[in-house]
Design a protein around this motif. Structure first.
Motif, PDB file in Angstrom:
ATOM      1  N   UNK A   1     -15.077  -1.604  49.647  1.00  0.00           N
ATOM      2  CA  UNK A   1     -14.899  -1.508  50.999  1.00  0.00           C
ATOM      3  C   UNK A   1     -14.660   0.058  51.486  1.00  0.00           C
ATOM      4  N   UNK A   2     -13.949   0.739  50.739  1.00  0.00           N
ATOM      5  CA  UNK A   2     -13.951   2.295  51.121  1.00  0.00           C
ATOM      6  C   UNK A   2     -14.928   2.978  50.864  1.00  0.00           C
ATOM      7  N   UNK A   3     -15.985   2.697  50.004  1.00  0.00           N
ATOM      8  CA  UNK A   3     -17.293   3.463  49.792  1.00  0.00           C
ATOM      9  C   UNK A   3     -18.511   2.667  50.227  1.00  0.00           C
ATOM     10  N   UNK A   4     -18.563   1.734  49.974  1.00  0.00           N
ATOM     11  CA  UNK A   4     -20.132   1.274  50.065  1.00  0.00           C
ATOM     12  C   UNK A   4     -20.008  -0.102  51.292  1.00  0.00           C
ATOM     13  N   UNK A   5     -21.432  -0.075  51.740  1.00  0.00           N
ATOM     14  CA  UNK A   5     -21.843  -1.237  52.632  1.00  0.00           C
ATOM     15  C   UNK A   5     -20.976  -0.957  54.172  1.00  0.00           C
ATOM     16  N   UNK A   6     -21.590  -1.916  54.834  1.00  0.00           N
ATOM     17  CA  UNK A   6     -21.196  -1.576  56.163  1.00  0.00           C
ATOM     18  C   UNK A   6     -19.604  -1.654  56.285  1.00  0.00           C
TER      19      UNK A   6
ATOM     20  N   UNK B   1     -25.334  -0.333  46.510  1.00  0.00           N
ATOM     21  CA  UNK B   1     -25.049  -0.805  45.207  1.00  0.00           C
ATOM     22  C   UNK B   1     -23.585  -0.872  45.143  1.00  0.00           C
ATOM     23  N   UNK B   2     -23.264  -1.128  43.904  1.00  0.00           N
ATOM     24  CA  UNK B   2     -21.686  -1.059  43.613  1.00  0.00           C
ATOM     25  C   UNK B   2     -21.263   0.314  43.412  1.00  0.00           C
TER      26      UNK B   2
ATOM     27  N   UNK C   1     -28.257   9.099  37.424  1.00  0.00           N
ATOM     28  CA  UNK C   1     -29.269   8.249  37.914  1.00  0.00           C
ATOM     29  C   UNK C   1     -29.880   7.328  36.971  1.00  0.00           C
ATOM     30  N   UNK C   2     -30.220   6.072  37.444  1.00  0.00           N
ATOM     31  CA  UNK C   2     -30.862   5.042  36.644  1.00  0.00           C
ATOM     32  C   UNK C   2     -29.658   3.833  36.142  1.00  0.00           C
ATOM     33  N   UNK C   3     -28.388   4.411  36.260  1.00  0.00           N
ATOM     34  CA  UNK C   3     -27.312   3.574  35.766  1.00  0.00           C
ATOM     35  C   UNK C   3     -26.601   2.613  36.913  1.00  0.00           C
ATOM     36  N   UNK C   4     -27.283   1.890  37.463  1.00  0.00           N
ATOM     37  CA  UNK C   4     -26.620   0.969  38.680  1.00  0.00           C
ATOM     38  C   UNK C   4     -24.953   0.586  38.596  1.00  0.00           C
ATOM     39  N   UNK C   5     -24.404   0.752  37.565  1.00  0.00           N
ATOM     40  CA  UNK C   5     -23.248   0.604  37.473  1.00  0.00           C
ATOM     41  C   UNK C   5     -22.419   1.591  38.566  1.00  0.00           C
ATOM     42  N   UNK C   6     -23.207   2.531  38.839  1.00  0.00           N
ATOM     43  CA  UNK C   6     -22.383   3.790  39.491  1.00  0.00           C
ATOM     44  C   UNK C   6     -23.077   3.961  40.876  1.00  0.00           C
TER      45      UNK C   6
ATOM     46  N   UNK D   1     -26.823   2.871  43.596  1.00  0.00           N
ATOM     47  CA  UNK D   1     -28.343   3.267  43.676  1.00  0.00           C
ATOM     48  C   UNK D   1     -28.530   4.533  44.490  1.00  0.00           C
ATOM     49  N   UNK D   2     -28.589   5.539  44.143  1.00  0.00           N
ATOM     50  CA  UNK D   2     -28.935   6.584  44.934  1.00  0.00           C
ATOM     51  C   UNK D   2     -29.924   6.818  46.005  1.00  0.00           C
ATOM     52  N   UNK D   3     -29.539   7.118  47.071  1.00  0.00           N
ATOM     53  CA  UNK D   3     -30.656   7.280  48.317  1.00  0.00           C
ATOM     54  C   UNK D   3     -30.938   8.696  48.588  1.00  0.00           C
ATOM     55  N   UNK D   4     -30.891   9.582  47.463  1.00  0.00           N
ATOM     56  CA  UNK D   4     -31.219  11.005  47.709  1.00  0.00           C
ATOM     57  C   UNK D   4     -31.402  11.511  46.153  1.00  0.00           C
ATOM     58  N   UNK D   5     -32.225  12.446  46.017  1.00  0.00           N
ATOM     59  CA  UNK D   5     -32.403  12.969  44.528  1.00  0.00           C
ATOM     60  C   UNK D   5     -31.474  14.147  44.463  1.00  0.00           C
TER      61      UNK D   5
END
Length: 179
Positions: A27-32, A47-48, A156-161, A163-167
């Motif tokens: 709730x502090x970092x992701x999503x609306x 992502x998570x 990058x590539x490890x969705x446990x951390x 899904x990046x929106x920038x490179x």
């Protein structure tokens, strides 16, 4: 530990806290929901942010503590402290979005620094922050942390951390002497 003046209670997390802690960090970092507060990463990562296994690993690690902050029996913040020789690592810091902006984060980080110094006798606190998080880095600088310029790559590539929106994501090491 109870800080009566603020109505906050600090305690170590247990296995029973895992689901509530995952929900708090998300709730502090992701999503609306995270957009209510100022610490959101929703524009740079989807992502998570963490998962039950990651939280449980911190709780079970002999060199770590996952500190919970409760107010009126509700978890409102948390942070990880990990003993790493002459310094401690500060991570998994989350404050409920509805509780941000009122000084709770300052109280939590000060308590974490005190506990690391008193428990392990360390002389420094280290943390890593995503280098494009200028507002967050500035907040830590106001608490006495300094940028080191030492970067580590984002996984990058490890969705446990997430899904990046920038490179251009990487982590910068911030350090504060605990004297």
């Amino acid at each position: 530990m109870d800080t009566a003046a603020t109505g906050l209670t600090f305690r170590d997390a247990t296995d029973a806290d895992v689901d509530a802690l995952v929900a708090l960090v998300e709730s502090a970092y992701r999503g609306d929901d995270s957009r209510v507060g100022w610490t959101t990463e929703a524009d740079i990562l989807e992502g998570q942010r963490t998962d039950p296994e990651g939280v449980l690993d911190v709780i079970k690690s002999p060199d770590s503590r996952l500190l919970i902050v409760e107010q009126e029996r509700r978890i409102v913040a948390c942070c990880q402290l990990e003993h790493r020789g002459d310094h401690a690592y500060f991570g998994m810091f989350a404050v409920s979005p509805t509780a941000q902006g009122a000084g709770l984060g300052k109280t939590v980080i000060a308590q974490a620094e005190r506990q690391a110094r008193e428990t392990w006798g360390v002389s420094e606190m280290h943390m890593t922050v995503i280098s494009v998080r200028d507002d967050l880095i500035a907040w830590y600088e106001r608490r006495g942390y300094r940028r080191t310029g030492r970067m580590t790559p984002f996984p990058y590539g490890d969705e446990r951390f997430g899904i990046p929106q920038r490179d251009d994501l990487q982590f910068e090491l911030l350090v504060k002497p605990l004297v």
